[in-house]
Design a protein around this motif. Structure first.
Motif, PDB file in Angstrom:
ATOM      1  N   LYS A  70      17.943 125.505  73.197  1.00 16.75           N
ATOM      2  CA  LYS A  70      16.499 125.319  73.231  1.00 16.75           C
ATOM      3  C   LYS A  70      15.984 124.624  71.977  1.00 16.75           C
ATOM      4  O   LYS A  70      15.098 123.772  72.036  1.00 16.75           O
ATOM      5  N   ASN A  71      16.540 124.969  70.823  1.00 17.45           N
ATOM      6  CA  ASN A  71      16.042 124.417  69.560  1.00 17.45           C
ATOM      7  C   ASN A  71      16.629 123.058  69.215  1.00 17.45           C
ATOM      8  O   ASN A  71      16.078 122.339  68.381  1.00 17.45           O
ATOM      9  N   PHE A  72      17.759 122.702  69.832  1.00 12.35           N
ATOM     10  CA  PHE A  72      18.403 121.449  69.481  1.00 12.35           C
ATOM     11  C   PHE A  72      17.695 120.271  70.144  1.00 12.35           C
ATOM     12  O   PHE A  72      17.437 120.283  71.348  1.00 12.35           O
ATOM     13  N   VAL A  73      17.358 119.262  69.355  1.00 16.36           N
ATOM     14  CA  VAL A  73      16.723 118.048  69.870  1.00 16.36           C
ATOM     15  C   VAL A  73      17.826 117.008  70.054  1.00 16.36           C
ATOM     16  O   VAL A  73      18.271 116.382  69.096  1.00 16.36           O
ATOM     17  N   ALA A  74      18.264 116.833  71.287  1.00 17.69           N
ATOM     18  CA  ALA A  74      19.372 115.915  71.549  1.00 17.69           C
ATOM     19  C   ALA A  74      18.945 114.462  71.415  1.00 17.69           C
ATOM     20  O   ALA A  74      19.727 113.614  70.988  1.00 17.69           O
ATOM     21  N   MET A  75      17.687 114.156  71.781  1.00 18.26           N
ATOM     22  CA  MET A  75      17.225 112.772  71.683  1.00 18.26           C
ATOM     23  C   MET A  75      15.722 112.743  71.568  1.00 18.26           C
ATOM     24  O   MET A  75      15.022 113.710  71.899  1.00 18.26           O
ATOM     25  N   LEU A  76      15.206 111.634  71.062  1.00 27.02           N
ATOM     26  CA  LEU A  76      13.773 111.390  70.959  1.00 27.02           C
ATOM     27  C   LEU A  76      13.469 110.041  71.601  1.00 27.02           C
ATOM     28  O   LEU A  76      14.248 109.093  71.481  1.00 27.02           O
ATOM     29  N   VAL A  77      12.332 109.973  72.301  1.00 28.97           N
ATOM     30  CA  VAL A  77      11.882 108.719  72.886  1.00 28.97           C
ATOM     31  C   VAL A  77      10.768 108.159  72.001  1.00 28.97           C
ATOM     32  O   VAL A  77       9.721 108.778  71.843  1.00 28.97           O
ATOM     33  N   ASP A  78      11.014 107.011  71.406  1.00 32.01           N
ATOM     34  CA  ASP A  78      10.061 106.352  70.517  1.00 32.01           C
ATOM     35  C   ASP A  78       9.723 104.988  71.116  1.00 32.01           C
ATOM     36  O   ASP A  78      10.452 104.017  70.929  1.00 32.01           O
ATOM     37  N   GLY A  79       8.612 104.939  71.829  1.00 32.27           N
ATOM     38  CA  GLY A  79       8.266 103.702  72.525  1.00 32.27           C
ATOM     39  C   GLY A  79       9.259 103.440  73.638  1.00 32.27           C
ATOM     40  O   GLY A  79       9.421 104.263  74.550  1.00 32.27           O
ATOM     41  N   ASP A  80       9.923 102.314  73.575  1.00 35.96           N
ATOM     42  CA  ASP A  80      10.933 101.984  74.577  1.00 35.96           C
ATOM     43  C   ASP A  80      12.339 102.270  74.073  1.00 35.96           C
ATOM     44  O   ASP A  80      13.330 101.867  74.688  1.00 35.96           O
ATOM     45  N   ARG A  81      12.466 103.011  72.954  1.00 37.82           N
ATOM     46  CA  ARG A  81      13.771 103.335  72.387  1.00 37.82           C
ATOM     47  C   ARG A  81      14.117 104.803  72.638  1.00 37.82           C
ATOM     48  O   ARG A  81      13.246 105.668  72.595  1.00 37.82           O
ATOM     49  N   ILE A  82      15.381 105.074  72.891  1.00 36.41           N
ATOM     50  CA  ILE A  82      15.895 106.435  72.997  1.00 36.41           C
ATOM     51  C   ILE A  82      16.795 106.676  71.792  1.00 36.41           C
ATOM     52  O   ILE A  82      17.825 106.011  71.632  1.00 36.41           O
ATOM     53  N   THR A 135      19.266 108.918  69.477  1.00 38.80           N
ATOM     54  CA  THR A 135      20.208 110.037  69.428  1.00 38.80           C
ATOM     55  C   THR A 135      20.838 110.196  68.057  1.00 38.80           C
ATOM     56  O   THR A 135      21.372 111.257  67.744  1.00 38.80           O
ATOM     57  N   ASN A 136      20.798 109.147  67.228  1.00 41.28           N
ATOM     58  CA  ASN A 136      21.336 109.220  65.877  1.00 41.28           C
ATOM     59  C   ASN A 136      20.460 110.106  65.004  1.00 41.28           C
ATOM     60  O   ASN A 136      19.226 110.046  65.069  1.00 41.28           O
ATOM     61  N   HIS A 137      21.088 110.944  64.171  1.00 45.85           N
ATOM     62  CA  HIS A 137      20.336 111.902  63.360  1.00 45.85           C
ATOM     63  C   HIS A 137      19.351 111.203  62.422  1.00 45.85           C
ATOM     64  O   HIS A 137      18.184 111.595  62.329  1.00 45.85           O
ATOM     65  N   CYS A 138      19.810 110.172  61.718  1.00 42.96           N
ATOM     66  CA  CYS A 138      18.939 109.486  60.767  1.00 42.96           C
ATOM     67  C   CYS A 138      17.782 108.794  61.478  1.00 42.96           C
ATOM     68  O   CYS A 138      16.645 108.799  60.975  1.00 42.96           O
ATOM     69  N   GLU A 139      18.049 108.220  62.643  1.00 45.52           N
ATOM     70  CA  GLU A 139      16.983 107.562  63.383  1.00 45.52           C
ATOM     71  C   GLU A 139      15.959 108.568  63.878  1.00 45.52           C
ATOM     72  O   GLU A 139      14.749 108.311  63.848  1.00 45.52           O
ATOM     73  N   LYS A 140      16.408 109.723  64.343  1.00 47.13           N
ATOM     74  CA  LYS A 140      15.472 110.764  64.789  1.00 47.13           C
ATOM     75  C   LYS A 140      14.632 111.275  63.627  1.00 47.13           C
ATOM     76  O   LYS A 140      13.426 111.488  63.762  1.00 47.13           O
ATOM     77  N   ALA A 141      15.266 111.474  62.463  1.00 47.69           N
ATOM     78  CA  ALA A 141      14.528 111.947  61.294  1.00 47.69           C
ATOM     79  C   ALA A 141      13.485 110.932  60.852  1.00 47.69           C
ATOM     80  O   ALA A 141      12.341 111.298  60.523  1.00 47.69           O
ATOM     81  N   ALA A 142      13.838 109.652  60.860  1.00 50.97           N
ATOM     82  CA  ALA A 142      12.888 108.614  60.469  1.00 50.97           C
ATOM     83  C   ALA A 142      11.725 108.528  61.450  1.00 50.97           C
ATOM     84  O   ALA A 142      10.567 108.330  61.048  1.00 50.97           O
ATOM     85  N   ALA A 143      12.004 108.685  62.752  1.00 48.69           N
ATOM     86  CA  ALA A 143      10.943 108.617  63.752  1.00 48.69           C
ATOM     87  C   ALA A 143       9.967 109.782  63.602  1.00 48.69           C
ATOM     88  O   ALA A 143       8.744 109.601  63.706  1.00 48.69           O
ATOM     89  N   VAL A 144      10.488 110.984  63.336  1.00 46.12           N
ATOM     90  CA  VAL A 144       9.609 112.148  63.146  1.00 46.12           C
ATOM     91  C   VAL A 144       8.753 111.973  61.901  1.00 46.12           C
ATOM     92  O   VAL A 144       7.546 112.249  61.904  1.00 46.12           O
ATOM     93  N   ASP A 145       9.376 111.500  60.812  1.00 44.08           N
ATOM     94  CA  ASP A 145       8.637 111.285  59.575  1.00 44.08           C
ATOM     95  C   ASP A 145       7.522 110.254  59.768  1.00 44.08           C
ATOM     96  O   ASP A 145       6.391 110.444  59.312  1.00 44.08           O
ATOM     97  N   GLN A 146       7.823 109.183  60.471  1.00 40.89           N
ATOM     98  CA  GLN A 146       6.825 108.143  60.702  1.00 40.89           C
ATOM     99  C   GLN A 146       5.701 108.637  61.611  1.00 40.89           C
ATOM    100  O   GLN A 146       4.521 108.304  61.407  1.00 40.89           O
ATOM    101  N   PHE A 147       6.033 109.448  62.597  1.00 43.97           N
ATOM    102  CA  PHE A 147       5.022 109.972  63.514  1.00 43.97           C
ATOM    103  C   PHE A 147       3.985 110.816  62.772  1.00 43.97           C
ATOM    104  O   PHE A 147       2.772 110.636  62.944  1.00 43.97           O
ATOM    105  N   TYR A 148       4.462 111.730  61.915  1.00 44.44           N
ATOM    106  CA  TYR A 148       3.514 112.595  61.205  1.00 44.44           C
ATOM    107  C   TYR A 148       2.818 111.863  60.069  1.00 44.44           C
ATOM    108  O   TYR A 148       1.702 112.224  59.681  1.00 44.44           O
TER     109      TYR A 148
END
Length: 432
Positions: free
Chosen positions: A377-389, A391-404
């Protein structure tokens, strides 16, 4: 789907619960998706054995039975790993064809080489036959019981004719060895002046390497085996920070009721009852965690520390003879690691046990669903950022940081936007 980590290990027998617990602990701690075990010493491996040892996620498997109490190979993988259904069982190897996300298939072969020279010659011919039958990207690994370089052994007792045959096979099949990081040897005869040999290896073809360009091979502590486990990984996801969990077995330990009573009453009530409840719960959790560390200790940390020390002693053993004190510590760490592995698994069962389940039902699918519910439940396997999916840890972290950052601004743009109010004012507003 492709596996993120593959384990190769000559366990020297799966016919004991202690060794099965050792495999389970390594698989869980390293997040292994495919398990390749050599020298199982088991003539029959059932689904019940796989589920009991590794859990319900490992539902598919293929194995080579042992000959009496020697030999045997097992390959098992999690249900999300793609499998074409193609497999091959030979005298000294087991091969399965796995399928990638894009649909391209590749072969995985786990080997356990024989001891005698005549058997080794037949084994090398067997690998040629396997390669002929298994076209496409190929990964072959395991305990070859062969070397092809003088640096693979710490003494000068070489069978140069067999080394030449092995080298010819590597060249003829176009294999490339994936380098092992941090270790020179993978096997020890466990003597005071040991013989150290690199018997366990991972080879791949060029097309497999092009398909998986960023893989790393590293070792782990050998525990009760004389071979060290090999972990081939391609994942860069990082484990998240664990939160506080109440352990159900705490209530059975002496002093639990007294510690809860003391912690709960140590917090004075404030005007807001919700704040009082929050503070009491936080204090109780903090005190219980400290009490557990004293009574039980941090099992995961103790196990990780014991394995790390054992691993470093084995690495030092590759370079020099160990002192008597170091040999004593190494043997003690092996026993301690096995005990902690079993205790850790017992704790995991207690954490997720349903009261009406019988002991014999502890490895059913229902049990494992409850055991992994919070983690899944707590694990985020992937994030959808616009038209991108992502799954890479660094990419997910950067997307979350940019969103907030876009949502609330940075330090400069957000300065002065928050109006802090005294708690008394908040209490008045809450009452109204």
């Amino acid at each position: 789907m492709n596996p993120n980590k593959i384990l190769f290990w000559n366990v020297r027998g799966l016919n004991s619960s202690v060794r099965q617990d050792s495999v389970r602990e390594l698989v869980d701690s390293s997040q292994v998706d495919v398990v390749c075990v050599q020298e199982t010493k088991m003539q029959n491996i059932s689904t019940r054995t796989i589920l009991s040892m590794l859990g319900a996620e490992f539902s598919d498997y293929v194995y080579l039975p042992s000959t009496g109490a020697s030999g045997g190979i097992l390959i098992t993988w999690k249900r999300h790993i793609g499998h074409t259904g193609q497999q091959r069982i030979d005298n000294h190897s087991v091969s399965v064809q796995l399928c990638m996300e894009q649909g391209q298939a590749w072969w995985l072969t786990c080997v356990y080489g024989p001891q005698g020279d005549d058997g080794k010659i037949l084994f090398l011919q067997e690998l040629r036959d396997v390669r002929t039958a298994c076209a496409g990207p190929w990964l072959v690994a395991g305990d070859f019981n062969l070397i092809y370089k003088t640096s693979d052994k710490n003494n000068s007792n070489f069978n140069r004719a067999m080394m030449g045959r092995f080298r010819d096979l590597i060249n003829d099949l176009g294999l490339k060895e994936i380098p092992l990081l941090g270790r020179k040897f993978t096997w020890s005869n466990q003597q005071d002046n040991p013989v150290l040999v690199k018997l366990d290896r991972v080879f791949c073809t060029v097309d497999w390497e092009l398909t998986f360009p960023r893989v790393l091979l590293h070792s782990a502590a050998s525990l009760d085996s004389d071979h060290c486990p090999l972990l081939l990984g391609r994942s860069d996801n990082r484990p998240g920070k664990r939160r506080f969990h109440f352990e159900s077995f705490w209530t059975k330990l002496e002093g639990f009721q007294e510690e809860v009573h003391s912690a709960w009453n140590s917090v004075e009530a404030v005007r807001c009852p919700f704040q009082t409840l929050e503070k009491k719960l936080k204090m109780t959790a903090r005190r219980l965690q400290g009490w557990s560390d004293k009574q039980v200790g941090h099992v995961r940390l103790q196990l990780a520390l014991a394995k790390e020390l054992l691993h470093r002693l084995e690495m030092a053993h590759d370079e020099r003879p160990l002192t008597p004190a170091e040999i004593w510590l190494k043997n003690r760490l092996k026993k301690q690691s096995l005990m902690l592995s079993s205790f850790k698994r017992t704790m995991a069962r207690l954490r997720s046990r349903i009261s009406w389940l019988k002991e014999g039902d502890a490895n059913t699918r229902f049990f494992h669903i409850h055991a992994r519910h919070r983690k899944r439940k707590n694990f985020v396997a992937m994030l959808v950022d616009g038209d991108r999916i992502l799954t890479n840890h660094c990419e997910k972290a950067a997307a979350v940081d940019q969103f907030y950052t876009n949502l609330i601004g940075n330090v400069e743009t957000g300065k002065g936007l928050l109006i802090w109010m005294p708690l008394d004012c908040l209490d008045i507003i809450w009452r109204t």
